[in-house]
Design a protein around this motif. Structure first.
Motif, mmCIF file in Angstrom:
data_model
loop_
_atom_site.group_PDB
_atom_site.id
_atom_site.type_symbol
_atom_site.label_atom_id
_atom_site.label_comp_id
_atom_site.label_asym_id
_atom_site.label_seq_id
_atom_site.Cartn_x
_atom_site.Cartn_y
_atom_site.Cartn_z
ATOM 1 N N ILE A 182 0.808 -1.290 -0.173
ATOM 2 C CA ILE A 182 -0.118 0.226 -0.114
ATOM 3 C C ILE A 182 0.809 1.411 0.428
ATOM 4 N N ASP A 183 0.758 1.951 -0.885
ATOM 5 C CA ASP A 183 1.312 3.254 -0.970
ATOM 6 C C ASP A 183 0.496 4.421 -2.198
ATOM 7 N N THR A 184 1.127 6.002 -1.729
ATOM 8 C CA THR A 184 0.337 6.725 -2.401
ATOM 9 C C THR A 184 -0.066 6.607 -3.373
ATOM 10 N N ASP A 185 0.942 6.000 -4.593
ATOM 11 C CA ASP A 185 0.490 5.932 -6.162
ATOM 12 C C ASP A 185 -0.922 4.961 -5.748
ATOM 13 N N MET A 186 -1.317 4.023 -5.375
ATOM 14 C CA MET A 186 -2.141 3.134 -4.935
ATOM 15 C C MET A 186 -3.024 4.229 -5.550
ATOM 16 N N ASN A 187 -3.710 5.087 -5.085
ATOM 17 C CA ASN A 187 -4.772 5.514 -5.341
ATOM 18 C C ASN A 187 -5.870 4.736 -4.899
ATOM 19 N N TYR A 188 -5.964 4.760 -3.434
ATOM 20 C CA TYR A 188 -6.990 3.587 -3.258
ATOM 21 C C TYR A 188 -8.560 5.124 -3.106
ATOM 22 N N ARG A 189 -10.012 4.793 -2.976
ATOM 23 C CA ARG A 189 -10.855 4.913 -3.787
ATOM 24 C C ARG A 189 -12.225 4.574 -2.941
ATOM 25 N N VAL A 190 -13.019 5.259 -2.520
ATOM 26 C CA VAL A 190 -14.224 4.733 -1.835
ATOM 27 C C VAL A 190 -15.324 5.110 -3.036
ATOM 28 N N ASP A 191 -15.872 4.620 -3.464
ATOM 29 C CA ASP A 191 -17.116 5.193 -4.298
ATOM 30 C C ASP A 191 -17.717 5.881 -2.909
#
Length: 151
Positions: A83-92
Motif C-alpha cells: 500500500i502506497d500513495t500511488d495506489m490511489n485508494y478510493r471509496v465510490d
C-alpha cells in the motif's frame, strides 16, 4: 461464504495463510472483512475471486485478499499489494460498499458485503497509509465525508 465467517475465524484464516506465505510470524492485522476482488478490463469490472481481505503490517503495509479453503484446496493469497500513495485508494460515493485502486497494470476494486465494515476498512487503511506518509487526518476526513454523504 466468507461473509459467514466469525471475526475470529476470519482473523485466524488471514493470519495463518499470510504466515505460511510470508514465512514470518507476528504480522499485525489492522483490519479485515469479507470481500470480492474485481479487475477492470476494457472499461468493465470482472470478478477475480472472493475471500477475506485484510490490511497487514509485516515490514511493509500490505493489502491482502485470502481465498477460503475448498475441499482439498487450501486457502491461498489472491491479492498481495504494497500500500502506497500511488495506489490511489478510493471509496465510490455512489456505491459505498465498493473501493477501487490502481495496481501496477490495471485498476482493481473490492466489493464488501456490509457497508459499515467497508467504511471501517477504508478508514483503517487510510489512517495506516497517512501515518506512514506523515499526513494523518487529511485523507481520512475526506473519506469519511465521502462515505457519509453517500449514505
Amino acid at each position: 461464504m466468507a461473509d459467514k465467517l466469525t471475526r475470529p475465524e476470519a482473523d485466524k484464516l488471514l493470519r495463518s495463510t499470510w504466515e505460511q506465505h510470508s514465512k514470518t510470524q507476528g504480522a499485525r492485522i489492522l483490519a479485515h472483512s469479507p470481500a470480492q476482488l474485481y479487475l477492470e478490463e476494457n472499461g468493465a469490472w470482472s470478478l477475480l475471486g472472493a475471500g477475506v481481505c485484510g490490511v497487514i503490517v509485516d515490514g511493509d503495509l500490505r493489502l491482502v485478499l485470502v481465498t477460503l479453503p475448498r475441499g482439498f484446496w487450501p486457502s491461498s493469497i489472491l491479492l498481495n499489494e504494497k500500500i502506497d500513495t500511488d495506489m490511489n485508494y478510493r471509496v465510490d460515493a455512489s456505491k459505498p460498499f465498493f473501493h477501487h485502486f490502481q495496481l501496477k497494470s490495471k485498476a482493481a476494486g473490492l466489493s464488501f458485503a456490509r457497508v459499515e465494515e467497508c467504511r471501517q476498512f477504508a478508514e483503517v487503511l487510510q489512517f495506516a497509509l497517512e501515518s506512514r506518509t506523515g499526513q494523518v487526518g487529511a485523507t481520512a476526513a475526506t473519506t469519511a465525508a465521502t462515505t457519509t454523504a453517500a449514505t
